[in-house]
Scaffold this motif. Structure first.
Motif, short mmCIF file in Angstrom:
data_model
loop_
_atom_site.label_atom_id
_atom_site.label_comp_id
_atom_site.label_asym_id
_atom_site.label_seq_id
_atom_site.Cartn_x
_atom_site.Cartn_y
_atom_site.Cartn_z
N ILE A 135 -35.73 -10.61 14.08
CA ILE A 135 -36.77 -10.35 13.45
C ILE A 135 -36.60 -8.92 12.79
CG2 ILE A 135 -38.89 -10.41 12.47
CD1 ILE A 135 -39.77 -13.36 14.29
N ALA A 136 -36.61 -8.67 13.91
CA ALA A 136 -36.65 -6.68 13.21
C ALA A 136 -35.54 -6.29 12.12
CB ALA A 136 -36.68 -5.99 14.40
N GLN A 137 -34.32 -6.76 12.73
CA GLN A 137 -32.98 -6.49 12.48
C GLN A 137 -33.31 -7.02 10.54
OE1 GLN A 137 -30.71 -8.65 15.35
NE2 GLN A 137 -29.37 -6.60 15.16
N MET A 138 -33.34 -8.54 10.70
CA MET A 138 -33.35 -8.48 9.01
C MET A 138 -34.41 -7.55 7.95
SD MET A 138 -31.80 -10.71 9.64
CE MET A 138 -31.05 -10.13 10.07
N GLN A 139 -36.20 -7.26 8.94
CA GLN A 139 -36.35 -6.86 8.37
C GLN A 139 -36.07 -4.76 8.35
OE1 GLN A 139 -40.00 -6.69 11.39
NE2 GLN A 139 -41.07 -8.25 9.27
N ALA A 140 -35.52 -4.25 9.52
CA ALA A 140 -34.80 -3.53 8.62
C ALA A 140 -33.40 -3.36 7.52
CB ALA A 140 -33.37 -2.72 10.16
N LEU A 141 -32.76 -4.48 7.29
CA LEU A 141 -31.79 -4.52 6.18
C LEU A 141 -33.35 -4.85 4.39
CD1 LEU A 141 -29.95 -6.97 7.55
CD2 LEU A 141 -29.06 -4.62 6.60
N THR A 168 -23.45 -5.60 3.86
CA THR A 168 -24.34 -7.57 3.74
C THR A 168 -23.94 -7.63 2.47
OG1 THR A 168 -26.75 -5.90 2.95
CG2 THR A 168 -25.67 -5.76 5.07
N SER A 169 -23.72 -7.34 1.52
CA SER A 169 -23.88 -7.39 -0.33
C SER A 169 -22.29 -8.14 -0.39
CB SER A 169 -24.62 -7.09 -1.04
OG SER A 169 -23.62 -6.01 -1.57
N ILE A 170 -22.28 -9.75 -1.59
CA ILE A 170 -21.42 -9.84 -1.83
C ILE A 170 -21.32 -8.78 -3.70
CG2 ILE A 170 -21.02 -12.33 -0.89
CD1 ILE A 170 -22.72 -13.39 -2.80
N SER A 171 -20.54 -9.49 -4.19
CA SER A 171 -20.12 -9.09 -5.83
C SER A 171 -21.66 -9.24 -6.56
CB SER A 171 -18.72 -8.82 -6.02
OG SER A 171 -18.28 -10.64 -6.60
N THR A 172 -21.59 -8.86 -7.50
CA THR A 172 -23.41 -9.12 -8.32
C THR A 172 -22.73 -10.24 -9.13
OG1 THR A 172 -22.95 -7.30 -9.17
CG2 THR A 172 -23.40 -8.82 -10.77
N ASN A 173 -21.46 -10.67 -9.42
CA ASN A 173 -20.97 -12.13 -9.69
C ASN A 173 -20.04 -12.86 -8.54
OD1 ASN A 173 -21.53 -12.13 -12.98
ND2 ASN A 173 -20.17 -10.51 -12.91
N ILE A 179 -26.53 -28.02 -4.27
CA ILE A 179 -27.26 -27.20 -2.92
C ILE A 179 -26.87 -25.75 -2.96
CG2 ILE A 179 -28.47 -27.05 -0.93
CD1 ILE A 179 -28.76 -29.90 -2.37
N MET A 180 -27.36 -24.89 -3.95
CA MET A 180 -27.18 -23.34 -3.25
C MET A 180 -27.55 -22.63 -2.19
SD MET A 180 -28.73 -22.07 -7.00
CE MET A 180 -30.17 -22.31 -6.60
N HIS A 181 -26.09 -21.50 -1.47
CA HIS A 181 -27.31 -20.99 -0.40
C HIS A 181 -28.63 -19.93 -0.25
CE1 HIS A 181 -26.02 -18.04 3.46
NE2 HIS A 181 -26.52 -17.48 2.33
N ALA A 182 -28.51 -19.53 -1.92
CA ALA A 182 -29.88 -19.01 -1.57
C ALA A 182 -30.93 -18.61 -1.19
CB ALA A 182 -30.71 -20.33 -2.62
N PRO A 183 -30.77 -17.02 -0.44
CA PRO A 183 -31.19 -16.76 0.98
C PRO A 183 -32.86 -16.49 0.68
CG PRO A 183 -29.95 -15.46 0.17
CD PRO A 183 -29.59 -16.45 -0.91
N GLY A 184 -32.50 -16.03 -0.97
CA GLY A 184 -34.28 -15.75 -0.74
C GLY A 184 -34.48 -14.12 -1.59
N THR A 185 -33.34 -13.49 -1.35
CA THR A 185 -32.85 -11.98 -1.96
C THR A 185 -32.58 -12.33 -3.26
OG1 THR A 185 -30.80 -11.90 -1.42
CG2 THR A 185 -32.09 -12.03 1.05
N ILE A 186 -32.88 -10.41 -3.69
CA ILE A 186 -33.58 -10.67 -4.87
C ILE A 186 -31.31 -10.83 -5.74
CG2 ILE A 186 -33.22 -9.19 -7.00
CD1 ILE A 186 -35.71 -7.90 -5.35
N LYS A 187 -30.66 -9.65 -4.63
CA LYS A 187 -29.08 -10.04 -5.11
C LYS A 187 -28.61 -11.25 -4.73
CE LYS A 187 -29.01 -4.87 -5.36
NZ LYS A 187 -28.47 -3.57 -4.71
#
Length: 403
Positions: free
Chosen positions: A199-205, A279-284, A308-316
């Motif tokens: 959980i701390a790892q995800m919070q660090a991100l 950690t991120s994929i491209s804008t599109n 059914i989307m992956h949609a992790p709950g992050t903005i990007k």
């Protein structure tokens, strides 16, 4: 796809439960199944709480009973026990008891998370390691124990491809069947990541959902069902809202069209893209565009009823997947949904739990909407559903199911 492949059984365990009827009834509710877990941050002595998707007490009891059932199982990580439990249920449902030559492919993003952290802490304190520290923390021990428990003589494979791991297991099972080397394959994903360090790892991100600090704990506790900690597929959110969950899911694959199959796999797609950030994929989401197009093959995008989307709950993360869908489906976007707002992001198991939602929607001919997302036109009939998953590094997978 060289040939159609049938899904003849499915089993899961997550915050939504472990019984198919219970899971569907929980999907019909507009509430989430996230709870609060007390953690001890590394930078201070006091404890705090975070939202997580924990197993229900009933489901946890089933795992505990499994642990007690065999002396060899008492030292196994929850990720292994989750996998054994769902595999037993899937095999029973598929009536594979008499089969001994089916393959097993289970994946996990983190593997034996709690045990690894336990043994590492022990080593730091004593400079010694327990006898079972190595065999119980190797990633391969998940599929190995599942194969042992089911007494199969077929191939057993383990792997980790971050959050798309479970759907990569499905890809591998499809490949084995298409190759002619196997007619039956058990595939799945399992994850038990609810440890302080993970959980701390995800919070660090800076992607983890934050509690409403302006509310007192007692007030928050009373309102937890009225709010949605994980705003997966809410494109208006201003903060990242990912929440971790635990669970596992397994499906039975059989060659060709099988009578009474739950669903048929009629397309698979996969892709990676060049990293520009760890950690991120491209804008599109170029990887998603490629994987979805590959899964569609010669099928028109207009034939897809839901995604059914992956949609992790992050903005990007959420926005990039929406952008990719818009590129592929142009002016006719299918019905979009996700389940992470309900049960959390289960890392390597998440893709298979999304596939479970797709199968349930096909069976019941009803879509499950995200209550706080923009309303969409619901399809009259649900015949084809696309499932997406992606992990760190842009490892995207798309699976096309048909009724």
């Amino acid at each position: 796809m060289n040939q159609l492949i049938s899904i003849t059984a499915l089993a899961s365990i997550s915050a939504l439960g472990s019984n198919p009827n219970e899971i569907w009834q929980n999907y019909l509710l507009d509430k989430h199944f996230l709870s609060q877990k007390e953690i001890s941050p590394q930078d201070r002595n006091d404890k705090s709480k975070v939202f997580v998707g924990q197993l229900s007490k009933e489901s946890q009891h089933k795992v505990d009973e499994l642990r007690k059932s065999d002396a060899k199982y008492r030292n196994l990580d929850d990720s292994v026990l989750f996998a054994i439990y769902v595999s037993r249920e899937a095999i029973k449902s598929a009536n594979w008891k008499s089969k001994t030559n089916f393959g097993v492919n289970f994946g996990s993003s983190r593997g034996a998370t709690a045990l690894f952290e336990k043994y590492h802490k022990e080593f730091l304190e004593t400079q010694k390691s327990s006898t079972l520290s190595s065999p119980t923390t190797t990633l391969g021990n998940i599929s190995s124990w599942v194969a042992h428990d089911l007494q199969t003589s077929g191939p057993e494979i383990s792997h980790s491809i971050t959050c798309s791991t479970a759907l990569h297991s499905l890809l591998n099972g499809v490949a084995w069947i298409n190759s002619g080397m196997s007619d039956h394959f058990l595939v799945g994903g399992s994850e038990a990541p609810l440890t302080n360090f993970t959980i701390a790892q995800m919070q660090a991100l800076k992607v983890y959902a934050k509690r409403h600090s302006e509310l007192a704990c007692t007030e928050l506790d009373s309102r937890v069902e009225e709010s949605y900690p994980c705003k997966s597929f809410d494109l208006q959110k201003k903060k990242n809202t990912m929440v971790l969950g635990e669970g596992a899911s397994a499906i039975c694959l059989e060659k060709g069209i099988v009578k009474n199959a739950l669903a048929t796999i009629c397309g698979v797609g996969f892709a990676t893209e060049v990293l520009k950030h760890n950690t991120s994929i491209s804008t599109n989401a170029i990887c998603f565009q490629k994987s979805m197009k590959m899964a569609l093959g010669t099928i028109s995008p207009n034939e897809i009823d839901a995604i059914i989307m992956h949609a992790p709950g992050t903005i990007k993360g959420d926005q990039s997947e929406i952008n990719a869908i818009s590129k592929v489906f142009c002016n006719k976007t299918p019905f979009l949904t996700t389940n992470k707002w309900k049960l959390g992001h289960t890392f390597g198991a998440s893709g298979m739990l999304s596939l479970e939602l797709a199968i349930l929607m096909l069976q019941h001919q009803k879509v499950i909407a995200v209550p706080f997302a923009e309303r969409q036109n619901q399809p009259k009939n649900i015949k084809k559903i696309l499932i997406n998953a992606v992990g760190f590094g842009g490892n995207a997978v798309s699976i096309l199911l048909t009724k």
